[in-house]
Each structure stands twice: as C-alpha cells, then as structure tokens.
Design a protein around this motif. Sequence first.
Motif, short mmCIF file in Angstrom:
data_model
loop_
_atom_site.label_atom_id
_atom_site.label_comp_id
_atom_site.label_asym_id
_atom_site.label_seq_id
_atom_site.Cartn_x
_atom_site.Cartn_y
_atom_site.Cartn_z
N LEU A 73 44.30 37.21 37.92
CA LEU A 73 45.33 37.31 38.95
C LEU A 73 44.72 37.78 40.26
CD1 LEU A 73 48.08 38.99 36.74
CD2 LEU A 73 47.98 36.59 37.48
N ASP A 74 43.81 36.96 40.80
CA ASP A 74 43.08 37.41 41.98
C ASP A 74 43.60 36.84 43.30
OD1 ASP A 74 42.19 34.90 41.27
OD2 ASP A 74 40.08 35.31 41.62
N ALA A 102 58.32 38.91 38.35
CA ALA A 102 57.13 39.63 37.88
C ALA A 102 55.95 39.53 38.86
CB ALA A 102 56.70 39.09 36.52
N GLN A 103 55.81 38.44 39.56
CA GLN A 103 54.67 38.25 40.45
C GLN A 103 54.77 39.09 41.72
OE1 GLN A 103 56.52 35.87 39.11
NE2 GLN A 103 55.20 34.42 38.04
N ILE A 104 55.95 39.62 42.02
CA ILE A 104 56.09 40.49 43.19
C ILE A 104 55.66 41.88 42.76
CG2 ILE A 104 57.65 41.51 44.89
CD1 ILE A 104 59.31 38.95 44.75
N GLU A 105 54.49 42.28 43.22
CA GLU A 105 53.89 43.56 42.84
C GLU A 105 54.51 44.71 43.63
OE1 GLU A 105 49.47 44.71 43.56
OE2 GLU A 105 49.55 43.50 41.73
N GLN A 106 54.85 44.46 44.87
CA GLN A 106 55.47 45.48 45.73
C GLN A 106 56.46 44.80 46.66
OE1 GLN A 106 52.51 47.65 47.92
NE2 GLN A 106 51.44 48.32 46.08
N THR A 122 49.24 36.30 42.11
CA THR A 122 49.29 35.13 41.23
C THR A 122 47.87 34.70 40.84
OG1 THR A 122 49.34 33.66 43.14
CG2 THR A 122 51.47 34.26 42.18
N ARG A 123 47.79 33.65 40.01
CA ARG A 123 46.48 33.15 39.57
C ARG A 123 45.74 32.45 40.70
NH1 ARG A 123 49.86 31.50 35.57
NH2 ARG A 123 49.82 29.40 36.34
N ASP A 124 46.45 31.65 41.46
CA ASP A 124 45.80 30.84 42.49
C ASP A 124 46.85 30.35 43.48
OD1 ASP A 124 47.17 28.76 41.13
OD2 ASP A 124 45.38 28.23 39.98
N MET A 125 46.41 29.56 44.45
CA MET A 125 47.32 29.08 45.49
C MET A 125 48.42 28.19 44.90
SD MET A 125 48.37 29.07 48.56
CE MET A 125 47.12 29.67 49.67
N ALA A 150 45.50 37.35 51.39
CA ALA A 150 44.44 38.35 51.45
C ALA A 150 43.12 37.71 51.02
CB ALA A 150 44.77 39.53 50.54
N MET A 151 42.06 37.99 51.76
CA MET A 151 40.74 37.48 51.41
C MET A 151 40.00 38.43 50.47
SD MET A 151 39.76 35.90 55.15
CE MET A 151 38.08 36.31 54.98
#
Length: 163
Positions: A73-74, A102-106, A122-125, A150-151
């Motif tokens: 999940l990068d 679930a994917q909304i962390e904050q 998420t996993r990817d774009m 985010a990079m």
Amino acid sequence: MREENGPDGFDELDRHDRRILSILASEGRISIADLARRIGLSKSPTQARVRRLEETGVITGYRAMFDPIRMGLDHVAFVEVRLSDTREAALRAFNAAVAGIAQIEQAHMMAANFDYLLKVRTRDMRDYRRVLAEEITALPHVASTSTFVAMEAVKENALSDAL
C-alpha cells in the motif's frame, strides 16, 4: 500538587504520565514491570497510572502497527474535498460516510478554501482512481475534489515524539 484540567476532573499529565504515554506509543506490548523500571516508579503506582490514563480516555486502546509499504500500500494521495452543502447535517452525513471507506487513512475538516483533506492509501494509481471514482466522489454532498500524489513520506511519526 496537580490542578484539575477539565470538567471531567481529569488532572493534568505530569512527567511520569507523559513518559508512560511516550513509551507505550512506541512499545505498546511492554510489561508493567519494564515500564515501571523505565519511568523510575515501582510496579503498583505505574499500573495505577496506566489504568487511570485508560479510564479517563487518554489511552483509547492498543493496536498492532503495520508497515503499509510491505503490505503493498505505497500509493498515497491527499484529496481536497469541497462540499456543496456545509450545514451541520451535511457535515455529519459526510463524516459518517468517510468512516466507512477503508482506504481513507485520515480525514480532516479544514479552515481553508476547501472543506476536507483526506489522506488516501492504496496499492497503486489504478486502485486510487477506482476509490476516487466509486467511493470518494459518491460521498454525500461532494461537489469537487483535487488530488495531490505524495512522492515520498519524509516524516510520519506517532504522537510519542511530541511528548
């Protein structure tokens, strides 16, 4: 002597309380004996302090922390959300619906030219685009979104660093 801090009668945190919180934030599975040794108190007063911090809601729970990168999940995106309605009922509806993704962390309500800032992991774009299209834009009262990817995470620390 401590002074009362709020209407619930909870006292201010002293140096021992802050040290307990700092240690537990990074080592939640530490034994009471080891915790007591680290803060310089005996086991019984340390255990009583931890229990008081739990009962007063300062400590809200314990959980395992996972490395999201190792879990695949990068991909992190920050999403500005503008609502079409910002009355209290609309805000409550949005807040309740956000909690179910679930994917909304904050999620933070902002004092800005947009209403909410979401941190989405998420996993990817491709996965992010699906979450945005199917879930985030379908949230109650969403008028528009803007995404910032985010990079690299330069700093992601727990509160323990501030104690």
